[in-house]
Design an enzyme around this catalytic site. Sequence first.
Site, PDB file in Angstrom:
ATOM      1  N   ASP A  78       0.739  -1.092  -0.135  1.00 17.50           N
ATOM      2  CA  ASP A  78       0.133  -0.392  -0.161  1.00 17.50           C
ATOM      3  C   ASP A  78       1.263   1.012   0.094  1.00 17.50           C
ATOM      4  O   ASP A  78       1.984   1.472   0.748  1.00 17.50           O
ATOM      5  CB  ASP A  78      -1.754  -0.042   0.722  1.00 17.50           C
ATOM      6  CG  ASP A  78      -0.177   0.353   2.890  1.00 17.50           C
ATOM      7  OD1 ASP A  78       0.110   1.178   2.921  1.00 17.50           O
ATOM      8  OD2 ASP A  78      -0.267  -0.999   3.137  1.00 17.50           O
ATOM      9  N   ASP A 167      -9.733   2.730   5.560  1.00 21.72           N
ATOM     10  CA  ASP A 167      -8.806   3.283   6.903  1.00 21.72           C
ATOM     11  C   ASP A 167      -9.148   3.693   7.809  1.00 21.72           C
ATOM     12  O   ASP A 167      -9.576   4.969   7.645  1.00 21.72           O
ATOM     13  CB  ASP A 167      -7.309   3.573   6.023  1.00 21.72           C
ATOM     14  CG  ASP A 167      -6.218   3.572   6.922  1.00 21.72           C
ATOM     15  OD1 ASP A 167      -6.408   3.776   8.393  1.00 21.72           O
ATOM     16  OD2 ASP A 167      -5.301   4.348   6.813  1.00 21.72           O
ATOM     17  N   GLU A 169      -8.117   3.949  11.721  1.00 23.07           N
ATOM     18  CA  GLU A 169      -7.112   3.938  12.793  1.00 23.07           C
ATOM     19  C   GLU A 169      -6.972   5.276  13.637  1.00 23.07           C
ATOM     20  O   GLU A 169      -7.692   5.966  13.637  1.00 23.07           O
ATOM     21  CB  GLU A 169      -6.008   3.302  12.304  1.00 23.07           C
ATOM     22  CG  GLU A 169      -5.719   4.694  11.002  1.00 23.07           C
ATOM     23  CD  GLU A 169      -4.166   3.987   9.931  1.00 23.07           C
ATOM     24  OE1 GLU A 169      -2.807   4.090  11.243  1.00 23.07           O
ATOM     25  OE2 GLU A 169      -3.992   3.834   9.490  1.00 23.07           O
TER      26      GLU A 169
END
Length: 279
Positions: A78, A167, A169
């Site tokens: 990534d 994503d 987090e």
Amino acid sequence: MLRIRQLRPTRRGALLASTTALLLALPATAGTAQAAPLEDTEGPARGEAYMGVGVQAHEPGAPVDEPIAPQATTEGVDVASHQGNVDWPALWNSGVKFAYVKATEGNYYKNPYYAQQYNGSYDVGMIRGAYHFATPNDASGAEQANYFVDNGGGWSKDGKTLPGVLDIEWNPYGDACYGKSDADMVAWIKDFVNTYKSRTGRDPVIYTATSWWTDCTGNSAEFGATNPLWIARYNTSPGELPAGWPTHTIWQYTSTGPIVGDHNQFNGGLDRVQALANG
């Protein structure tokens, strides 16, 4: 480039942080050696967050697991803007077969290297997709999902495009849980994934770490039946998974791999990567 990650206080650690700040403010007493000043560290500039930005800062020194038994996996990477123009032929020749590229962040940032990274991975033969770095304190889940789809995060059934990734987090710019309660965070994630599916017909992949998910969603089990899991853990196994997911789809196992740093294993052979791309 060396990136020094700043350790941010979590929501649960606010009391400890404030107490520490008060103690540091007291003058040193006579005959006592004064501590050296802390190193001046900086987190990423706003917009420059990337997958795993908080993993090393919040999960340092984890004991090494026993190696997992060999199984069919497919190597992937990534990337985000801090990698700049990526050497995709070198990655392909090293055995990397799929890639995810950061497209957007929040409701305010688009990766300036997106075209080179997204098209370059495709041009060498990789199956690739896009990801969105969520900042739930900036805008609703629906608004950020629409921003993502409108700026590179869509999906097409061409056999080479993976579904988009949320994503979610640690917040690199402030409170780890973005100032949200467990229930509010779960609601925000639902808003994002439902909007993304309504726009693309696909359930997005969710990228997270088990400790963040436990701390900031109350270890919600509401997404395991619909959204593939991309687990972040820099160790020799994915470890314990968040509630609701019996297995992982992708595992980000290191941030120090060759050429671009962030390397991943797909939980299956290349045919399973293609199956995810095709829906």
